[in-house]
Design a protein around this motif. Structure first.
Motif, PDB file in Angstrom:
ATOM      1  N   SER A  76       0.853  -1.191   0.000  1.00  0.00           N
ATOM      2  CA  SER A  76       0.000   0.000   0.000  1.00  0.00           C
ATOM      3  C   SER A  76       0.881   1.230   0.000  1.00  0.00           C
ATOM      4  O   SER A  76       2.101   1.149   0.022  1.00  0.00           O
ATOM      5  CB  SER A  76      -0.913   0.003   1.239  1.00  0.00           C
ATOM      6  OG  SER A  76      -0.135   0.230   2.400  1.00  0.00           O
ATOM      7  N   LEU A  77       0.264   2.376   0.013  1.00  0.00           N
ATOM      8  CA  LEU A  77       1.014   3.633   0.037  1.00  0.00           C
ATOM      9  C   LEU A  77       1.461   4.004   1.442  1.00  0.00           C
ATOM     10  O   LEU A  77       2.196   4.968   1.624  1.00  0.00           O
ATOM     11  CB  LEU A  77       0.159   4.759  -0.551  1.00  0.00           C
ATOM     12  CG  LEU A  77      -0.164   4.623  -2.037  1.00  0.00           C
ATOM     13  CD1 LEU A  77      -1.080   5.761  -2.472  1.00  0.00           C
ATOM     14  CD2 LEU A  77       1.096   4.627  -2.872  1.00  0.00           C
ATOM     15  N   ALA A  78       1.010   3.255   2.450  1.00  0.00           N
ATOM     16  CA  ALA A  78       1.415   3.490   3.839  1.00  0.00           C
ATOM     17  C   ALA A  78       1.201   4.950   4.241  1.00  0.00           C
ATOM     18  O   ALA A  78       2.056   5.566   4.870  1.00  0.00           O
ATOM     19  CB  ALA A  78       2.877   3.081   4.040  1.00  0.00           C
ATOM     20  N   ILE A  79       0.045   5.483   3.871  1.00  0.00           N
ATOM     21  CA  ILE A  79      -0.256   6.881   4.168  1.00  0.00           C
ATOM     22  C   ILE A  79      -0.251   7.135   5.668  1.00  0.00           C
ATOM     23  O   ILE A  79       0.219   8.171   6.145  1.00  0.00           O
ATOM     24  CB  ILE A  79      -1.615   7.298   3.564  1.00  0.00           C
ATOM     25  CG1 ILE A  79      -1.548   7.259   2.034  1.00  0.00           C
ATOM     26  CG2 ILE A  79      -2.020   8.684   4.035  1.00  0.00           C
ATOM     27  CD1 ILE A  79      -0.539   8.205   1.436  1.00  0.00           C
ATOM     28  N   GLY A  80      -0.777   6.172   6.442  1.00  0.00           N
ATOM     29  CA  GLY A  80      -0.807   6.351   7.890  1.00  0.00           C
ATOM     30  C   GLY A  80       0.579   6.530   8.475  1.00  0.00           C
ATOM     31  O   GLY A  80       0.805   7.404   9.313  1.00  0.00           O
ATOM     32  N   SER A  81       1.538   5.716   8.027  1.00  0.00           N
ATOM     33  CA  SER A  81       2.914   5.832   8.519  1.00  0.00           C
ATOM     34  C   SER A  81       3.528   7.162   8.097  1.00  0.00           C
ATOM     35  O   SER A  81       4.256   7.804   8.856  1.00  0.00           O
ATOM     36  CB  SER A  81       3.767   4.672   7.993  1.00  0.00           C
ATOM     37  OG  SER A  81       3.316   3.445   8.513  1.00  0.00           O
ATOM     38  N   HIS A  82       3.239   7.572   6.858  1.00  0.00           N
ATOM     39  CA  HIS A  82       3.754   8.851   6.363  1.00  0.00           C
ATOM     40  C   HIS A  82       3.264  10.009   7.222  1.00  0.00           C
ATOM     41  O   HIS A  82       4.042  10.867   7.650  1.00  0.00           O
ATOM     42  CB  HIS A  82       3.315   9.048   4.914  1.00  0.00           C
ATOM     43  CG  HIS A  82       3.572  10.426   4.383  1.00  0.00           C
ATOM     44  ND1 HIS A  82       4.826  10.856   4.027  1.00  0.00           N
ATOM     45  CD2 HIS A  82       2.724  11.478   4.169  1.00  0.00           C
ATOM     46  CE1 HIS A  82       4.757  12.108   3.602  1.00  0.00           C
ATOM     47  NE2 HIS A  82       3.494  12.504   3.685  1.00  0.00           N
ATOM     48  N   ASN A  83       1.979  10.041   7.502  1.00  0.00           N
ATOM     49  CA  ASN A  83       1.409  11.142   8.274  1.00  0.00           C
ATOM     50  C   ASN A  83       1.906  11.142   9.708  1.00  0.00           C
ATOM     51  O   ASN A  83       2.190  12.198  10.279  1.00  0.00           O
ATOM     52  CB  ASN A  83      -0.123  11.051   8.250  1.00  0.00           C
ATOM     53  CG  ASN A  83      -0.698  11.312   6.875  1.00  0.00           C
ATOM     54  OD1 ASN A  83      -0.044  11.893   6.006  1.00  0.00           O
ATOM     55  ND2 ASN A  83      -1.920  10.871   6.650  1.00  0.00           N
ATOM     56  N   LEU A  84       2.029   9.944  10.295  1.00  0.00           N
ATOM     57  CA  LEU A  84       2.484   9.865  11.682  1.00  0.00           C
ATOM     58  C   LEU A  84       3.960  10.237  11.799  1.00  0.00           C
ATOM     59  O   LEU A  84       4.374  10.859  12.788  1.00  0.00           O
ATOM     60  CB  LEU A  84       2.247   8.458  12.232  1.00  0.00           C
ATOM     61  CG  LEU A  84       2.442   8.270  13.747  1.00  0.00           C
ATOM     62  CD1 LEU A  84       1.600   9.276  14.536  1.00  0.00           C
ATOM     63  CD2 LEU A  84       2.077   6.843  14.145  1.00  0.00           C
ATOM     64  N   SER A  85       4.755   9.901  10.798  1.00  0.00           N
ATOM     65  CA  SER A  85       6.167  10.293  10.830  1.00  0.00           C
ATOM     66  C   SER A  85       6.303  11.813  10.839  1.00  0.00           C
ATOM     67  O   SER A  85       7.187  12.363  11.511  1.00  0.00           O
ATOM     68  CB  SER A  85       6.928   9.703   9.636  1.00  0.00           C
ATOM     69  OG  SER A  85       6.600  10.344   8.411  1.00  0.00           O
ATOM     70  N   ALA A  86       5.414  12.495  10.131  1.00  0.00           N
ATOM     71  CA  ALA A  86       5.434  13.960  10.125  1.00  0.00           C
ATOM     72  C   ALA A  86       5.150  14.508  11.518  1.00  0.00           C
ATOM     73  O   ALA A  86       5.807  15.463  11.970  1.00  0.00           O
ATOM     74  CB  ALA A  86       4.412  14.497   9.126  1.00  0.00           C
ATOM     75  N   ILE A  87       4.188  13.901  12.208  1.00  0.00           N
ATOM     76  CA  ILE A  87       3.865  14.334  13.571  1.00  0.00           C
ATOM     77  C   ILE A  87       5.072  14.163  14.481  1.00  0.00           C
ATOM     78  O   ILE A  87       5.434  15.056  15.260  1.00  0.00           O
ATOM     79  CB  ILE A  87       2.673  13.529  14.128  1.00  0.00           C
ATOM     80  CG1 ILE A  87       1.387  13.876  13.369  1.00  0.00           C
ATOM     81  CG2 ILE A  87       2.504  13.770  15.623  1.00  0.00           C
ATOM     82  CD1 ILE A  87       0.872  15.275  13.641  1.00  0.00           C
TER      83      ILE A  87
END
Length: 220
Positions: A76-87
């Motif tokens: 998948s695009l792992a959007i959740g991991s991407h967004n959480l890494s930004a936080i």
């Protein structure tokens, strides 16, 4: 490594293993052994510094792990991991900025015992304007970006969260036509950016100062 789009990705986020992630000796040192300055306000500021550096380290390592998950995930695009890494990266920068302010006050406050002040370098590099201002500018960019988002003033394509990214360049290999290499080596938000190599140097020095505080012995 290679993702679904066949783009080669190099993750250049240095490990942060030069000092412990936490400074566990600080807490029993001040609680059980009583190795803390007499002045409560001095105790408060040095303890605040240590916990902020601990927080910055934890946030950095959590974000690094999530960025790896983003680019190593082939399902998948792992959007959740991407967004959480930004936080996590945003929290890391915010903690670093606050730690800079604490260390400046510690170094400039004559009520801080000389035996403690002398445990640090004459002037930690991260407290000098050249570096402290860069950390502050990234912190400010994070805060101001929230304001722009709330006002609906974000231009199309502008990075509105602190994102791990980097340049994408052609691969000069005739056996890989049209192939590109993306190097994840920096954080960007809006028009501001900071390289991970710089970030790790500053965090390392902050950690060394926290280690010194954790070894403080109250004069008898």
């Amino acid at each position: 490594m290679e993702n679904e789009a066949a783009m080669i990705v190099e993750i250049a986020i240095p490990e942060l293993n030069s000092v412990p992630e936490r400074f566990p000796s600080h807490w029993p040192n001040i609680i059980l052994l009583g190795n803390r300055p007499d002045e409560y306000k001095i105790h408060a500021i040095i303890t605040t510094y240590v916990r902020l550096v601990e927080g910055a380290y934890v946030h950095y390592k959590n974000a690094q792990r999530l960025v790896q998950a983003v680019w190593n995930n082939h399902d998948s695009l792992a959007i959740g991991s991407h967004n959480l890494s930004a936080i996590y990266f945003e929290d890391c920068i915010n903690s670093m900025h606050r730690a800079v302010l604490c260390m400046k006050r510690i170094r400039n406050n004559r009520e801080v015992p000389a035996s403690l002040r002398n445990m640090f370098p004459d002037t930690p590099h991260f407290t000098k304007d050249a570096i402290a201002n860069r950390i502050r500018d990234i912190r400010d960019a994070i805060q101001h970006m929230d304001e722009y988002v709330l006002k609906g003033e974000i231009p199309e394509g502008k990075t509105f969260m602190l994102t791990a990214t980097g340049p994408e360049t052609p691969v000069l290999d005739p056996n890989q036509p049209n192939q590109t290499l993306k190097r994840i080596d920096r954080l960007t938000i809006g028009d501001a950016e900071v390289l991970f190599t710089d970030l790790v140097v500053w965090l390392h020095e902050m950690g060394k100062c926290a280690e010194s505080i954790s070894k403080y012995e109250r004069p008898s």
